[in-house]
Design a protein around this motif. Structure first.
Motif, PDB file in Angstrom:
ATOM      1  N   ILE A   8     -27.511  29.132  28.042  1.00  0.00           N
ATOM      2  CA  ILE A   8     -28.939  29.116  27.683  1.00  0.00           C
ATOM      3  C   ILE A   8     -29.401  27.667  27.670  1.00  0.00           C
ATOM      4  CG2 ILE A   8     -30.666  29.646  25.924  1.00  0.00           C
ATOM      5  CD1 ILE A   8     -28.783  31.903  24.965  1.00  0.00           C
ATOM      6  N   CYS A  53     -24.112  38.747  35.997  1.00  0.00           N
ATOM      7  CA  CYS A  53     -24.704  39.764  35.115  1.00  0.00           C
ATOM      8  C   CYS A  53     -24.430  41.172  35.622  1.00  0.00           C
ATOM      9  CB  CYS A  53     -26.203  39.534  34.953  1.00  0.00           C
ATOM     10  SG  CYS A  53     -27.177  40.146  36.340  1.00  0.00           S
ATOM     11  N   GLN A  54     -23.859  41.288  36.794  1.00  0.00           N
ATOM     12  CA  GLN A  54     -23.427  42.576  37.364  1.00  0.00           C
ATOM     13  C   GLN A  54     -24.547  43.447  37.916  1.00  0.00           C
ATOM     14  OE1 GLN A  54     -19.875  43.185  37.280  1.00  0.00           O
ATOM     15  NE2 GLN A  54     -20.052  41.061  36.719  1.00  0.00           N
ATOM     16  N   GLU A  79     -32.279  31.629  30.257  1.00  0.00           N
ATOM     17  CA  GLU A  79     -30.941  32.222  30.323  1.00  0.00           C
ATOM     18  C   GLU A  79     -30.471  32.151  31.766  1.00  0.00           C
ATOM     19  OE1 GLU A  79     -30.726  36.452  29.277  1.00  0.00           O
ATOM     20  OE2 GLU A  79     -29.161  36.573  30.797  1.00  0.00           O
ATOM     21  N   ARG A 131     -30.800  35.474  36.792  1.00  0.00           N
ATOM     22  CA  ARG A 131     -29.546  36.236  36.787  1.00  0.00           C
ATOM     23  C   ARG A 131     -29.122  36.618  38.198  1.00  0.00           C
ATOM     24  NH1 ARG A 131     -32.494  39.633  32.644  1.00  0.00           N
ATOM     25  NH2 ARG A 131     -32.322  38.442  30.718  1.00  0.00           N
ATOM     26  N   PHE A 145     -27.412  33.375  33.977  1.00  0.00           N
ATOM     27  CA  PHE A 145     -26.311  34.343  33.849  1.00  0.00           C
ATOM     28  C   PHE A 145     -25.984  34.804  35.273  1.00  0.00           C
ATOM     29  CE2 PHE A 145     -25.073  38.587  31.515  1.00  0.00           C
ATOM     30  CZ  PHE A 145     -23.744  38.354  31.822  1.00  0.00           C
ATOM     31  N   PRO A 195     -22.641  33.447  30.400  1.00  0.00           N
ATOM     32  CA  PRO A 195     -23.937  32.798  30.652  1.00  0.00           C
ATOM     33  C   PRO A 195     -24.089  31.458  29.920  1.00  0.00           C
ATOM     34  CG  PRO A 195     -24.176  34.457  28.944  1.00  0.00           C
ATOM     35  CD  PRO A 195     -22.757  34.543  29.423  1.00  0.00           C
ATOM     36  N   ILE A 232     -26.804  25.729  25.417  1.00  0.00           N
ATOM     37  CA  ILE A 232     -26.017  26.542  24.492  1.00  0.00           C
ATOM     38  C   ILE A 232     -25.123  27.483  25.294  1.00  0.00           C
ATOM     39  CG2 ILE A 232     -26.232  28.463  22.865  1.00  0.00           C
ATOM     40  CD1 ILE A 232     -28.721  27.105  21.748  1.00  0.00           C
ATOM     41  N   PHE A 233     -23.887  27.561  24.867  1.00  0.00           N
ATOM     42  CA  PHE A 233     -22.961  28.472  25.546  1.00  0.00           C
ATOM     43  C   PHE A 233     -22.652  29.685  24.677  1.00  0.00           C
ATOM     44  CE2 PHE A 233     -21.880  24.343  27.491  1.00  0.00           C
ATOM     45  CZ  PHE A 233     -22.001  24.666  28.833  1.00  0.00           C
ATOM     46  N   PRO A 234     -23.215  30.844  25.005  1.00  0.00           N
ATOM     47  CA  PRO A 234     -22.816  32.062  24.291  1.00  0.00           C
ATOM     48  C   PRO A 234     -21.375  32.407  24.668  1.00  0.00           C
ATOM     49  CG  PRO A 234     -24.866  32.401  25.504  1.00  0.00           C
ATOM     50  CD  PRO A 234     -24.261  31.119  25.986  1.00  0.00           C
ATOM     51  N   ARG A 235     -20.838  33.358  23.961  1.00  0.00           N
ATOM     52  CA  ARG A 235     -19.606  34.014  24.377  1.00  0.00           C
ATOM     53  C   ARG A 235     -19.666  34.267  25.889  1.00  0.00           C
ATOM     54  NH1 ARG A 235     -18.042  39.621  21.416  1.00  0.00           N
ATOM     55  NH2 ARG A 235     -16.082  39.989  22.511  1.00  0.00           N
ATOM     56  N   SER A 236     -18.603  33.926  26.591  1.00  0.00           N
ATOM     57  CA  SER A 236     -18.617  34.104  28.049  1.00  0.00           C
ATOM     58  C   SER A 236     -18.275  35.529  28.442  1.00  0.00           C
ATOM     59  CB  SER A 236     -17.611  33.158  28.717  1.00  0.00           C
ATOM     60  OG  SER A 236     -18.142  31.859  28.822  1.00  0.00           O
ATOM     61  N   THR A 237     -18.884  35.954  29.531  1.00  0.00           N
ATOM     62  CA  THR A 237     -18.559  37.272  30.066  1.00  0.00           C
ATOM     63  C   THR A 237     -17.150  37.274  30.643  1.00  0.00           C
ATOM     64  OG1 THR A 237     -19.122  38.938  31.691  1.00  0.00           O
ATOM     65  CG2 THR A 237     -19.632  36.678  32.278  1.00  0.00           C
ATOM     66  N   ARG A 238     -16.484  38.396  30.525  1.00  0.00           N
ATOM     67  CA  ARG A 238     -15.150  38.514  31.137  1.00  0.00           C
ATOM     68  C   ARG A 238     -15.245  38.712  32.647  1.00  0.00           C
ATOM     69  NH1 ARG A 238     -13.529  42.831  26.672  1.00  0.00           N
ATOM     70  NH2 ARG A 238     -15.679  43.299  27.265  1.00  0.00           N
ATOM     71  N   ASN A 239     -16.481  38.871  33.127  1.00  0.00           N
ATOM     72  CA  ASN A 239     -16.652  39.034  34.572  1.00  0.00           C
ATOM     73  C   ASN A 239     -16.773  37.715  35.315  1.00  0.00           C
ATOM     74  OD1 ASN A 239     -16.685  41.931  34.520  1.00  0.00           O
ATOM     75  ND2 ASN A 239     -18.678  41.764  33.526  1.00  0.00           N
TER      76      ASN A 239
END
Lengths: 337, 337, 337, 337
Positions: free
Chosen positions: D212, D231-232, D226, D156, D228, D210, D195-202
């Protein structure tokens, strides 16, 4: 087979115990509540939709034949009087700390209970009922760290108000350690010393905060307790037992672990009521269960006396700056270890 | 531009420093080694395939014009003599602890260095070069926990051998805390007290172990250091700084976290050499770099003197059982904070 | 105002719930117990000194007018039948998982409850009542880590016996995550995939262990759950929520921290019963309280159906090796989020 | 006996390595620096007060007879060419990652090195030189957790800039895991899935973040990583090895533990350069030492090839959404495990 309880004193802690008995614990019902302000007693009862007799005199409540056991949560200076009255009436009594305003007062309760011939008194020291201290005591008992040699402890509050004075660091704060550490070690104190570090600027002008209390036990264990009641960051209770072969430490309260803003962190509680919230339930449930089984096993009048004697020595050590002896009467067989 | 170093004393630590300068550090070469047993010096040199002159007299080594800087790693009672000789020769000298066998000896070195008019001496206190203590000092300096009020420390060894006596808990063990805590707080000690808890059965008959040393600083910070050299479980150095607004704790050494056999565990080191292994490299590299820059900044002769005075007070407190003053001469301007 | 409860099934978990209602929880009493083996029911009752009617037929117990609420703790294949009967009788019913043997069975219960016009069913998923999951859900709800994007989870048992088969990793083990993660995210699953790593040699011959289950939710959150039921080291439940701005992790159970034998360690539980022991109390207390308040709020028949549909997709994915859709009926308004 | 090194490419990382060789590491000196912008090379050299020849052509630098070993830190697309040239000149070469722009390019270097008959190439993968990964590998090797079955990893970054594209999650970020996990397990990859999860708005609009990545090894170990990069909260590298009897986890970097503002916290790094700062030193010192000992042992051309082949499969899996095989040539005996 509900245990019928009468509560003397309907202030904050009295209300808490009434709520606890009525909505959390098993096997008891509140049948009477007294307060010098009878209206306060009444509103405490009606707020929870309970049916209970209202008294403005604790002695009348104790005399009520329906009352099988008594909770004393009244003004501190009345604890001794009501506890003695309950003993005289042959009724088991749970008395919030302090048991009495002096070691002598505690001693009078001890003597009365011994004359009564059976344990009737439980003092409201809740820490021995805390899961963490229980686990720590078990670890010691199982020899996980060998014979204890030293304890390093801390009792920290985020802040206290203007009414908190230097002696209250002993009588209101350290008193919990004085009880629970005796229980943890199954030992007695023989001396006390108090050290005053540089005071925090976050304490009010007349308060010396923090303080470090040094205790010595009969078996030679040395204990240091940091009492710091304006530590700012939270309510934090630490206890570390250094034994001959290892060290055991009181668990930190479970908390969500966060990775956030460049920190890996868990939460520290800030309100003391949250820290031992379960222990309050457990101690009172134990009183109810033990009364029903006719065998009180929780903190005894003797434990209340012992804590009071130790506190007196600490108070003297605050003044003298010296090592002060803790001079306790020999333990009667009536109160076995 | 290699700094040409001469090493006096080719025992265990001397060999370590020779290896360090030759195979780990940057910018220095070993050009001479002395030992009262010249064969020992020679074998230390040849074992590493180095070319270096061999002396059986430290004074001759100091006099060698090729030698630009001196490491004193000889028998403790000779430290003062060789350090004074290096100062007299105007050569920078890194002297392993103890700087001298007494506070007076340290004071003679301080005076000689002041007469020389520039810093020539670095004492071998390595903890200020440890990443963990550096991070802790930085946290304090940045006000992360507010003004320090208390330090809770521990210095634990798994075990010591029969030759370790009660006073060595001060002179060999606590001495590291005496140095590093002054540096951490940028403060001086004013009193010392020693408490003896019940002794562990794992210590030999003549050793009182553990001990708790209580120190007070000029600004009122109170320090407790548990010294426990037969703690069985490992080599463990703890330091917790309690400030007005929070607490900072020395990092635990990084370690693989294991879930295994019903335990979530990290490793605790057992060999002290592993704990500060990097700090030894960093302190000597700093000496090399600072000598080249003609500005020694590491632990000074004054720091060696201060630690020695504090140790003397602790030794006295071991005997007296009382609070003993730490009486130090005023800090000369020559040694600024 | 005690809630009068009838218990169907006096096996291990039935006995546990009888004990819980009688000696731990507030406000309920066991008035009837049935078991196909009436003697088992009777001994469960007498062992606790209770007075309760004994039935050998659950339907008769449900029909007993004194019974106000029903606990179904009988043989799994009878859960649906008794739950439907309780609904038909208009009596609130707490049914241990699984609610039924198939998604269709769960659906029949959902339909029956909707026809009854009010919530009558709570399924025995206890994890939403665990303090740790509650704290985790609260952290998410308060935006502590931003919108969740991924969950990394593990469900590990020290070992299982020979009767445990590969599909039970879904139906007996993962089923808890299938429930609690939906609740945690307030979301539904849309697909499932199962990956089989190299199997441990500690599993019996016919069991594929560990397994990794990958789930996708409607909002795109990706979940991985490691199911490893012969991990040897303990019973360990992990759940990490990776959000847009941080990560929140399920608390480790509180435990004494030990420094011992070169390890800094806390304990990992080995018995699953210890891990959620409090949650079992809390879920049943909530059922009692919610029935009295006439507003069931715990895991619903719909939640039981949803977990069952997801489990079916996981079972299919075990066989196919492919990503399988989780095809659930639309959520009726009867079951609001 | 200083190793005389020539550096090709005086950009950021080139300058870092020049500084490292000159002021941190032992036993090497920079004798030549080339850059297509000769002024850049010159200023890098003079900034450190070094004496080194300046070239505007890497081939000329390689041909310089004084240059004994070569560091390739030039523009990525030139790595292959210069590495091949160094091999042709029989000079050991440390090439920053990537070794070449394609698996085929890596393969050409492998073939050239094999023809040369001895190892001449080290690729700049530094993680195997990190203390934490070393400790983790040792724990595995000592059987502390039994045979590895699964790895759970995370890579991350706090954030990336606009130029970072979805494929760079593989080629710039995951590439480190692709190398170090092979080394950790002493195994090779056989398949990859992304695998592509929901993307961060950042993340910026065109970046899927992120991701996987699921990897399978020859021995059946399953790995999830993972990735990412927005990740801030910090730069955070996680690696957990689940074995047959326990779990080992990469150490968290050591950090001061703080109790402050109701949090018990350690710091998480935010700059990736801090995380592996020591590993960069150690890898290059190893190259210097191994060249002198005439036995390169660090990450080889074959390791560079293997990482490149795995990265290609991951890139394909990003596009296809399917499980993609990792098709690698058989390992030549020239490159033993």
């Amino acid at each position: 087979m509900m245990l019928k309880i009468g509560v003397i004193g309907a202030g904050a802690i009295g209300k808490e115990h009434i709520r606890r008995c009525s909505t959390v614990l098993q096997g008891a019902s509140i049948v009477a509540v007294s307060d010098i302000n009878a209206e306060g007693a009444r509103s405490a009862v009606t707020a929870l939709g309970l049916e209970a007799k209202i008294y403005d005199d604790g002695h009348a409540l104790i005399a009520d034949p329906e009352v099988q056991a008594v909770l004393v949560t009244s003004w501190d200076p009345t604890h001794e009087e009501f506890t003695l009255a309950a003993i005289a009436a042959g009724k088991p009594v749970f008395c919030e700390k302090p048991l009495a305003m002096s070691a002598e007062g505690c001693r009078r309760i001890v003597d009365a209970e011994m004359r009564a011939g059976r344990r009737l008194v439980q003092v409201g020291f809740m820490r021995p009922y805390d899961d963490g201290y229980q686990a720590l005591k078990q670890a010691i008992a199982q020899g996980e760290v060998g014979t204890p040699l030293m304890l390093h402890c801390a009792h920290r509050n985020a802040s206290v108000n203007e009414s908190y004075s230097t002696d209250m660091a002993i009588t209101n704060t350290l008193i919990h350690e004085l009880d629970v550490l005796r229980w943890l070690l199954n030992d007695d104190y023989v001396s006390a010393q108090v050290i005053f570090p540089r005071s925090t600027r976050n304490a009010h002008a007349n308060l010396r905060d923090p303080q470090i209390v040094l205790l010595e036990t009969r078996s030679g264990v040395r204990i240091d307790v940091e009492v710091f009641v304006n530590c700012q960051y939270g309510y934090d209770i630490q206890c570390e037992v250094v034994g001959e072969s290892g060290i055991a430490r009181l668990p930190e309260p479970a908390s969500v672990q966060m990775r956030k803003q460049a920190r890996l962190a868990t939460e520290i509680l800030t309100d003391w009521k949250d820290r031992f919230i379960r222990a309050y339930d457990v101690e009172l449930q134990a009183f109810i269960d033990d009364v029903k089984a006719d065998e009180l096993r929780g903190p005894s009048a003797w434990d209340g006396y012992a804590a009071s004697v130790a506190a007196d020595a600490c108070l003297k050590a605050q003044q003298s700056g010296s090592v002060e002896p803790v001079e306790m009467a020999p333990r009667p067989d009536f109160y076995p270890r």
